[in-house]
Motif scaffolding. Structure first.
Motif, short mmCIF file in Angstrom:
data_model
loop_
_atom_site.label_atom_id
_atom_site.label_comp_id
_atom_site.label_asym_id
_atom_site.label_seq_id
_atom_site.Cartn_x
_atom_site.Cartn_y
_atom_site.Cartn_z
N THR A 160 68.44 -30.18 -13.29
CA THR A 160 68.75 -31.33 -14.26
C THR A 160 69.34 -30.67 -15.25
O THR A 160 68.56 -29.77 -15.82
CB THR A 160 67.44 -32.10 -14.52
OG1 THR A 160 66.88 -32.98 -13.46
CG2 THR A 160 67.77 -33.36 -15.71
N ASP A 184 72.90 -37.03 -22.37
CA ASP A 184 72.32 -37.75 -21.32
C ASP A 184 72.07 -36.74 -20.37
O ASP A 184 72.52 -35.66 -20.20
CB ASP A 184 73.43 -38.77 -20.57
CG ASP A 184 73.67 -39.82 -21.46
OD1 ASP A 184 72.85 -40.44 -22.16
OD2 ASP A 184 74.83 -40.23 -21.57
N TYR A 199 71.66 -35.36 -16.20
CA TYR A 199 72.26 -35.61 -14.86
C TYR A 199 71.40 -34.75 -14.15
O TYR A 199 71.09 -33.41 -14.43
CB TYR A 199 73.72 -35.31 -15.00
CG TYR A 199 74.45 -36.10 -15.99
CD1 TYR A 199 75.24 -37.09 -15.46
CD2 TYR A 199 74.71 -35.84 -17.45
CE1 TYR A 199 76.20 -37.93 -16.29
CE2 TYR A 199 75.39 -36.76 -18.19
CZ TYR A 199 76.23 -37.97 -17.58
OH TYR A 199 76.81 -38.74 -18.24
N ILE A 220 72.32 -32.51 -10.92
CA ILE A 220 73.34 -32.03 -10.23
C ILE A 220 73.31 -31.15 -9.07
O ILE A 220 72.00 -30.62 -9.15
CB ILE A 220 74.42 -31.37 -11.34
CG1 ILE A 220 73.57 -29.92 -11.97
CG2 ILE A 220 74.60 -32.13 -12.45
CD1 ILE A 220 74.56 -29.01 -12.73
N TRP A 268 78.26 -33.97 -9.06
CA TRP A 268 77.88 -34.99 -9.84
C TRP A 268 77.02 -36.01 -9.05
O TRP A 268 76.47 -37.03 -9.61
CB TRP A 268 78.69 -35.52 -10.91
CG TRP A 268 79.21 -34.27 -11.84
CD1 TRP A 268 80.17 -33.53 -11.63
CD2 TRP A 268 78.69 -33.96 -13.11
NE1 TRP A 268 80.33 -32.66 -12.68
CE2 TRP A 268 79.48 -32.94 -13.37
CE3 TRP A 268 77.54 -34.28 -14.06
CZ2 TRP A 268 79.19 -32.29 -14.85
CZ3 TRP A 268 77.33 -33.81 -15.04
CH2 TRP A 268 78.18 -32.98 -15.55
#
Length: 422
Positions: A83, A89, A91, A93, A110
């Protein structure tokens, strides 16, 4: 590419107005949309441009940072998961390396495409960005990933298993088997406030490296032999550092990982050219003891060396007395500053900190301690082991061992010449 160049290349590819595309791109970025996702969004908005032609198929070795997007057929070498926080934000990945016969390239996905090491895929409309000077593929919502039935043969290892000596900053999705030599729990000021982490030293038969466990795993304990799957590697003070995330799998081994007690010996010039080493042994002659050696004072808040009672960060402070040596080590191939802590300095000086303070008071000059140390060590040959860091200020070796060389210098010279010419 910067934003202007990216917008100009995209507008040209799409056959659209450059200023309009640039404004749309900047607008998306202001809303924290990752740039590669923003580019793909604009491709959809403008209908792909130029009649919707698909990105050119490229061999991986031909992909450059000038490409906006490409189509590649490649073998998945590694798959990591973690992460990240991007422009405010979080994400999740997937990242690692892809390869074909022409080369290999890093990627960030992504979206969860179900990638597995060993799979052969065709990634259509994969974005290209520059990462640390090299091209990297970005696989997003607009990327079409197809799993191929025919396996692509590549001249690279698949799966991510590596020894510590093989790791480089930027590696992702790697697996290591190592023993935890040192570990400590710390609380840091993380991105979401106070955060508990583990840090320490890993070792195998090839090397020792620092590590950080950002989501402390209970099996990471001193003396434990572990298999660590899905790690990523960052640079820490010029050397690779192994990082464990919440997605790292930690498995105790039913055997003890072998560890070498010796550090790899390097020529000074070679070690400096490599950019640093976490555990290395250098041998050379001590040419000089630098200013700032002997009796010093440190800031009680940050432990930095202070001058005239002034700390660069905390202003006027009551300094804490300490001892250190900063000595110039030269082996004919290069020079490095060997930094000895209080314990090693007391050994070289032949007395304690209290003895050094008394010596300075009697002489009414604190420099006599550094002068005495210089008389003992300058002109002699030493073996120094420790952590080598190289930056814009030069090369420094924080010593953990400092021993007078007693081996035959002719034999050592022959060994050094053999190593350098290998």
């Amino acid at each position: 590419m910067d934003i202007d160049d990216r917008a100009e290349a995209l507008a040209s590819d799409l056959g659209a107005d450059n200023e309009e595309v640039k404004a749309d791109l900047q607008n998306l970025l202001e809303y924290d949309v990752p740039i590669d996702e923003a580019v793909q969004s604009l491709r959809r908005k403008y209908g792909g441009g130029g009649g919707g032609a698909a990105p050119a198929a490229r061999s991986i070795g031909d992909v450059t940072t000038e490409d906006a997007s490409v189509t590649v057929t490649a073998r998945v070498l590694t798959v990591g998961k973690r992460t990240i926080r991007y422009q405010g934000d979080d994400y999740t990945i997937f990242e690692g390396e892809l390869a074909d016969e022409s080369g290999r390239i890093s990627y960030t996905a992504w979206t969860d495409f179900g990638l597995e090491p060993g799979a052969t895929i065709t990634a259509g409309n994969a974005g290209v960005r520059e990462w640390e000077g090299e091209p990297e593929l970005n696989l997003g919502e607009s990327t079409d990933v197809t799993f191929e039935d025919e396996t692509l043969s590549v001249p690279y290892e698949i799966g991510g298993d590596a020894s510590l000596a093989d790791l480089d900053p930027g590696d992702r999705g790697v697996n290591v088997e190592a023993v935890v030599l040192e570990v400590e729990s710390r609380t840091i000021d993380g991105r979401d406030g106070p955060t508990d982490i583990l840090s320490g030293v890993l070792a195998d038969e090839t090397a020792r490296l620092p590590f950080t466990d950002w989501n402390p795993h209970p099996d990471v304990a001193e003396g434990a032999s572990l298999r660590l799957e899905n790690c990523y590697v960052r640079e820490f003070r010029g050397v690779p550092s192994v990082n464990l995330s919440e997605f790292t799998t930690v498995t105790p081994l039913d055997r003890a990982v072998e560890v070498s007690d010796a550090a790899p010996r390097r020529a000074v010039g070679e070690a400096v050219a490599e950019g640093g080493a976490f555990d290395v042994e250098l041998v050379g002659n001590l040419l000089d003891v630098r200013d700032g050696s002997g009796l010093i004072q440190r800031c009680p808040e940050c432990n930095r060396v202070i001058q005239n009672g002034q700390c660069r960060s905390h202003g006027e402070v009551d300094g804490v007395d300490d001892l250190r040596v900063k000595a110039i080590l030269d082996d004919g191939t290069g020079t490095v500053t060997a930094v000895l802590d209080r314990d090693l300095t007391e050994e070289v000086y032949g007395g304690t900190l209290a003895d050094a303070l008394e010596h300075a008071r009697d002489a009414m000059d604190k420099e006599v301690v550094a002068d005495d140390i210089a008389e003992r060590v300058v002109g002699k040959e030493y073996r120094v082991r420790g952590v080598l860091s190289v930056d814009e200020y030069g090369a420094n070796l924080d010593a953990s061992e400092f021993d007078l060389v007693e081996e035959d210098p002719g034999e050592r010279a022959r060994a050094l010449l053999t190593e350098v010419s290998a």
